[in-house]
Design a protein around this motif. Sequence first.
Motif, PDB file in Angstrom:
ATOM      1  N   MET A 163     -60.939  75.667  13.547  1.00 36.72           N
ATOM      2  CA  MET A 163     -59.736  74.841  13.573  1.00 36.72           C
ATOM      3  C   MET A 163     -58.623  75.464  12.723  1.00 36.72           C
ATOM      4  N   PHE A 164     -58.996  76.101  11.612  1.00 41.42           N
ATOM      5  CA  PHE A 164     -58.003  76.753  10.749  1.00 41.42           C
ATOM      6  C   PHE A 164     -57.281  77.863  11.512  1.00 41.42           C
ATOM      7  N   ALA A 165     -58.056  78.683  12.201  1.00 38.88           N
ATOM      8  CA  ALA A 165     -57.457  79.770  12.989  1.00 38.88           C
ATOM      9  C   ALA A 165     -56.580  79.210  14.099  1.00 38.88           C
ATOM     10  N   TRP A 166     -57.023  78.138  14.717  1.00 40.91           N
ATOM     11  CA  TRP A 166     -56.274  77.504  15.801  1.00 40.91           C
ATOM     12  C   TRP A 166     -54.936  76.999  15.285  1.00 40.91           C
ATOM     13  N   MET A 167     -54.954  76.338  14.115  1.00 43.92           N
ATOM     14  CA  MET A 167     -53.728  75.766  13.577  1.00 43.92           C
ATOM     15  C   MET A 167     -52.733  76.837  13.157  1.00 43.92           C
ATOM     16  N   ILE A 168     -53.219  77.980  12.682  1.00 34.70           N
ATOM     17  CA  ILE A 168     -52.320  79.067  12.299  1.00 34.70           C
ATOM     18  C   ILE A 168     -51.473  79.511  13.490  1.00 34.70           C
ATOM     19  N   PHE A 169     -52.069  79.551  14.653  1.00 32.26           N
ATOM     20  CA  PHE A 169     -51.358  79.995  15.849  1.00 32.26           C
ATOM     21  C   PHE A 169     -50.575  78.871  16.519  1.00 32.26           C
ATOM     22  N   VAL A 170     -51.016  77.631  16.354  1.00 31.70           N
ATOM     23  CA  VAL A 170     -50.406  76.518  17.086  1.00 31.70           C
ATOM     24  C   VAL A 170     -49.359  75.776  16.267  1.00 31.70           C
ATOM     25  N   ASP A 171     -49.701  75.385  15.036  1.00 29.57           N
ATOM     26  CA  ASP A 171     -48.775  74.562  14.252  1.00 29.57           C
ATOM     27  C   ASP A 171     -49.080  74.711  12.761  1.00 29.57           C
ATOM     28  N   ARG A 172     -48.448  75.683  12.115  1.00 31.53           N
ATOM     29  CA  ARG A 172     -48.690  75.906  10.686  1.00 31.53           C
ATOM     30  C   ARG A 172     -48.101  74.800   9.828  1.00 31.53           C
ATOM     31  N   GLY A 173     -47.138  74.073  10.375  1.00 29.88           N
ATOM     32  CA  GLY A 173     -46.523  72.991   9.612  1.00 29.88           C
ATOM     33  C   GLY A 173     -47.493  71.890   9.256  1.00 29.88           C
ATOM     34  N   GLU A 174     -48.609  71.796   9.979  1.00 36.36           N
ATOM     35  CA  GLU A 174     -49.599  70.761   9.702  1.00 36.36           C
ATOM     36  C   GLU A 174     -50.225  70.937   8.316  1.00 36.36           C
ATOM     37  N   PHE A 175     -50.285  72.168   7.816  1.00 38.43           N
ATOM     38  CA  PHE A 175     -50.892  72.402   6.504  1.00 38.43           C
ATOM     39  C   PHE A 175     -50.098  71.693   5.403  1.00 38.43           C
ATOM     40  N   GLU A 176     -48.774  71.755   5.480  1.00 37.44           N
ATOM     41  CA  GLU A 176     -47.944  71.069   4.495  1.00 37.44           C
ATOM     42  C   GLU A 176     -48.084  69.559   4.628  1.00 37.44           C
ATOM     43  N   ARG A 177     -48.149  69.067   5.852  1.00 35.97           N
ATOM     44  CA  ARG A 177     -48.323  67.622   6.055  1.00 35.97           C
ATOM     45  C   ARG A 177     -49.675  67.163   5.512  1.00 35.97           C
ATOM     46  N   MET A 178     -50.691  67.996   5.649  1.00 37.93           N
ATOM     47  CA  MET A 178     -52.010  67.658   5.099  1.00 37.93           C
ATOM     48  C   MET A 178     -51.985  67.647   3.576  1.00 37.93           C
ATOM     49  N   ARG A 179     -51.248  68.581   3.002  1.00 37.15           N
ATOM     50  CA  ARG A 179     -51.151  68.641   1.537  1.00 37.15           C
ATOM     51  C   ARG A 179     -50.542  67.365   0.980  1.00 37.15           C
ATOM     52  N   ARG A 180     -49.518  66.847   1.666  1.00 44.63           N
ATOM     53  CA  ARG A 180     -48.876  65.617   1.196  1.00 44.63           C
ATOM     54  C   ARG A 180     -49.770  64.396   1.393  1.00 44.63           C
ATOM     55  N   ALA A 181     -50.668  64.459   2.350  1.00 47.22           N
ATOM     56  CA  ALA A 181     -51.534  63.303   2.643  1.00 47.22           C
ATOM     57  C   ALA A 181     -52.970  63.563   2.195  1.00 47.22           C
ATOM     58  N   TRP A 182     -53.136  64.220   1.022  1.00 43.49           N
ATOM     59  CA  TRP A 182     -54.475  64.623   0.599  1.00 43.49           C
ATOM     60  C   TRP A 182     -55.358  63.435   0.214  1.00 43.49           C
ATOM     61  N   LYS A 183     -54.752  62.355  -0.276  1.00 36.94           N
ATOM     62  CA  LYS A 183     -55.570  61.204  -0.689  1.00 36.94           C
ATOM     63  C   LYS A 183     -56.255  60.528   0.500  1.00 36.94           C
ATOM     64  N   PRO A 184     -55.507  60.121   1.539  1.00 34.61           N
ATOM     65  CA  PRO A 184     -56.209  59.575   2.711  1.00 34.61           C
ATOM     66  C   PRO A 184     -57.083  60.621   3.388  1.00 34.61           C
ATOM     67  N   GLY A 185     -56.707  61.908   3.242  1.00 37.64           N
ATOM     68  CA  GLY A 185     -57.527  62.972   3.802  1.00 37.64           C
ATOM     69  C   GLY A 185     -58.902  63.021   3.149  1.00 37.64           C
ATOM     70  N   LEU A 186     -58.941  62.804   1.828  1.00 39.05           N
ATOM     71  CA  LEU A 186     -60.221  62.764   1.129  1.00 39.05           C
ATOM     72  C   LEU A 186     -61.082  61.592   1.617  1.00 39.05           C
ATOM     73  N   PHE A 187     -60.434  60.473   1.888  1.00 39.25           N
ATOM     74  CA  PHE A 187     -61.176  59.309   2.412  1.00 39.25           C
ATOM     75  C   PHE A 187     -61.796  59.635   3.760  1.00 39.25           C
ATOM     76  N   VAL A 188     -61.008  60.258   4.632  1.00 40.38           N
ATOM     77  CA  VAL A 188     -61.522  60.652   5.947  1.00 40.38           C
ATOM     78  C   VAL A 188     -62.651  61.667   5.794  1.00 40.38           C
ATOM     79  N   GLY A 189     -62.471  62.633   4.893  1.00 42.06           N
ATOM     80  CA  GLY A 189     -63.499  63.638   4.694  1.00 42.06           C
ATOM     81  C   GLY A 189     -64.796  63.049   4.164  1.00 42.06           C
ATOM     82  N   ALA A 190     -64.683  62.133   3.203  1.00 37.62           N
ATOM     83  CA  ALA A 190     -65.871  61.531   2.602  1.00 37.62           C
ATOM     84  C   ALA A 190     -66.630  60.667   3.596  1.00 37.62           C
TER      85      ALA A 190
END
Length: 301
Positions: A208-235
């Motif tokens: 998925m990381f490789a896919w996002m690099i080619f498709v939409d790198r902007g998602e990485f910054e959006r994920m960084r800003r939403a790290w708290k709910p991201g941790l909930f989803v990950g857990a």
Amino acid sequence: MELWIPITLVAAFLQNLRSVGQKHLKASMGTLGATFVRFAFGLPFALVFVAILHWGMDMRLPALNGSFVLWASLAGGSQILAQFLLIHLFSFRNFAVGTAYSRTEPAQAALFGLLFLSETISFGVLVAIAICVIGVMLISVAHTPVNPRSLVTSVFQKTSLIGLASGMGFGVAAVGYRAASLSLGGPNFMMQAAVTLVFTLTMQTLVMFAWMIFVDRGEFERMRRAWKPGLFVGATGATASFGWFSAMTLQQAAVVKALAQVEMIFAFAAAVFFFREKINRLEVAGCFLIVAGIVVLVLLG
């Protein structure tokens, strides 16, 4: 009560929480990012599970083998493809029927278990799977002008074929995860499930990381800003997957996935009691069928 039953029920509940978290993430990032979070933010928790089992509970690490790598890679790839197809269904105006067909996953898992692992399913389990699948399909099409005849005749429509392909992907993934975990040969179902989870999440994260690099790198910054709910989803996602893998190490994938349809009841209850959504007779009937299918599964399976 057999151990795989409460494990599956807890996993289904946690998966529903993960889905709620991903829905929340969709407000701040795209579908690709919300899907990636499920894998990338879940990987650290999977590593913690292995560490606790190994150093905290003195369980040995199993040696990986060719069969494990093959099955785990097949399962992880199939899950990504199935998830992509399921999300792709939302680009169609009338995607409800396709989504309903994607819920044939338990029946397809039974077929793949027979083909790949030579597993047989009892008549009682087949009946339970059929009842649960029909119940889920009723809920899926409850808010569309669909009747039993059109549900059958629509099998060859584009959305239906995509839905069936998605269900096939999930079915192959379930059987593959069971085969991968069993191929480790020990030391016990928990460590086998945890190691399988770490391997597949690592593979899925890299893909998925490789896919996002080619498709939409902007998602990485959006994920960084939403790290708290991201941790909930990950857990919640990693813990739910640990439960699925554990249950499928103890029991056939098709049987586990049939009981896992109880997740629809959890989702239905959340929609009614928390989001105050209206219900109709098809949804009520679908819930009753799922409960009935689970009762048949427990009593006759």
